[in-house]
Design a protein around this motif. Structure first.
Motif, mmCIF file in Angstrom:
data_model
loop_
_atom_site.group_PDB
_atom_site.id
_atom_site.type_symbol
_atom_site.label_atom_id
_atom_site.label_comp_id
_atom_site.label_asym_id
_atom_site.label_seq_id
_atom_site.Cartn_x
_atom_site.Cartn_y
_atom_site.Cartn_z
ATOM 1 N N ASP A 27 3.763 -8.431 8.267
ATOM 2 C CA ASP A 27 5.171 -8.044 8.234
ATOM 3 C C ASP A 27 5.533 -7.047 9.335
ATOM 4 O O ASP A 27 6.643 -6.515 9.364
ATOM 5 C CB ASP A 27 5.545 -7.483 6.867
ATOM 6 C CG ASP A 27 4.810 -6.187 6.528
ATOM 7 O OD1 ASP A 27 3.947 -5.751 7.346
ATOM 8 O OD2 ASP A 27 5.068 -5.620 5.446
ATOM 9 N N ASP A 53 -2.483 -4.776 9.813
ATOM 10 C CA ASP A 53 -1.321 -5.410 9.204
ATOM 11 C C ASP A 53 -1.780 -6.730 8.575
ATOM 12 O O ASP A 53 -1.703 -7.789 9.182
ATOM 13 C CB ASP A 53 -0.240 -5.653 10.266
ATOM 14 C CG ASP A 53 0.991 -6.358 9.695
ATOM 15 O OD1 ASP A 53 1.130 -6.409 8.460
ATOM 16 O OD2 ASP A 53 1.792 -6.871 10.494
ATOM 17 N N ASN A 94 -0.618 -8.467 5.971
ATOM 18 C CA ASN A 94 0.380 -9.434 5.510
ATOM 19 C C ASN A 94 1.326 -9.896 6.611
ATOM 20 O O ASN A 94 2.231 -10.691 6.365
ATOM 21 C CB ASN A 94 1.177 -8.880 4.324
ATOM 22 C CG ASN A 94 1.831 -7.541 4.648
ATOM 23 O OD1 ASN A 94 2.097 -7.234 5.810
ATOM 24 N ND2 ASN A 94 2.104 -6.745 3.619
ATOM 25 N N VAL A 111 8.622 -2.884 0.593
ATOM 26 C CA VAL A 111 7.485 -3.018 1.499
ATOM 27 C C VAL A 111 6.221 -3.284 0.682
ATOM 28 O O VAL A 111 5.878 -2.503 -0.208
ATOM 29 C CB VAL A 111 7.307 -1.755 2.364
ATOM 30 C CG1 VAL A 111 6.074 -1.895 3.248
ATOM 31 C CG2 VAL A 111 8.549 -1.509 3.208
#
Length: 217
Positions: free
Chosen positions: A58, A54, A56, A22
């Motif tokens: 993901d 969030d 990025n 992660v």
């Protein structure tokens, strides 16, 4: 045949570890004069995640604390040197834009902080400035931190919720300066800096982005 099987298993394990790793949306420096257990760090980072985004994409909001232990009375000189080396390396890579710190650890690192932080009004500190008190917010000056409540931990060594809350109350938070830095012309790092400043603003105003989950309550 066994060698081939072991090789395949090893490669599969490596691929899985890479794929499942992660990536944090934010990394926050934590300069302390003591070694904070991972469970305590997870409580702080998990609390800050409620106010984070969030970045990025993901589907997960992850805040990571990079703990650097600085203690003038520490007998483990190698650990102090390792912390300083990690700090210098992370700073050169612009890993952290926000830094939590206590007074003693900050004092140990102060010679490294010339023009490193910005004033609370967003202007950069001059290279010869030493008025660091204007470049940090005390824990209790941040509305979100005032509402932080530690939970029970399995960690041994006397780390109760009361101890964690008391030590957190000694922390301050500062923002790394962008002007004159090595990342000022890096669009991705500038965006990361701006998102980090926005995160701090939400913490100051106590404006969470994410609702509490049942596990958080």
């Amino acid at each position: 045949l066994m060698v081939g099987i072991l090789a395949v298993v090893g490669v599969a394990s490596l691929i899985y570890s890479i794929v499942s790793q992660v990536e944090p949306d934010y990394s926050i420096g934590l300069l302390t004069s003591y070694s904070m257990p991972s469970e305590a760090q997870e409580q702080i980072s998990g609390y800050i995640e409620r106010y984070a985004e969030d970045r990025n994409g993901d589907g997960k909001v992850v805040v990571q604390l990079n703990n650097y232990v600085m203690n003038s009375g520490e007998t483990d000189v190698q650990m102090i040197q390792a912390s300083m080396t990690r700090f210098a390396g992370d700073a050169s890579l612009n890993e952290c834009m926000l830094y939590l710190h206590d007074a003693e650890a900050f004092g140990q690192m102060q010679p490294q902080f010339q023009s490193f932080f910005q004033y609370n009004d967003g202007t950069p500190m001059p290279e010869d400035a030493t008025d660091y008190d204007k470049a940090m917010y005390a824990w209790n000056e941040v509305s979100a931190f005032q509402n932080f409540q530690a939970a029970e931990m399995e960690t041994v060594g006397g780390w109760t919720p009361e101890v964690l809350e008391e030590l957190c109350g000694r922390l301050r938070i500062s923002v790394r300066a962008m002007e004159g830095s090595g990342f000022a012309k890096d669009e991705k790092k500038v965006a990361y800096y701006e998102d980090s400043v926005a995160l701090l603003d939400r913490l100051i105003r106590d404006e969470p982005q994410n609702q509490e989950t049942p596990e958080d309550q």
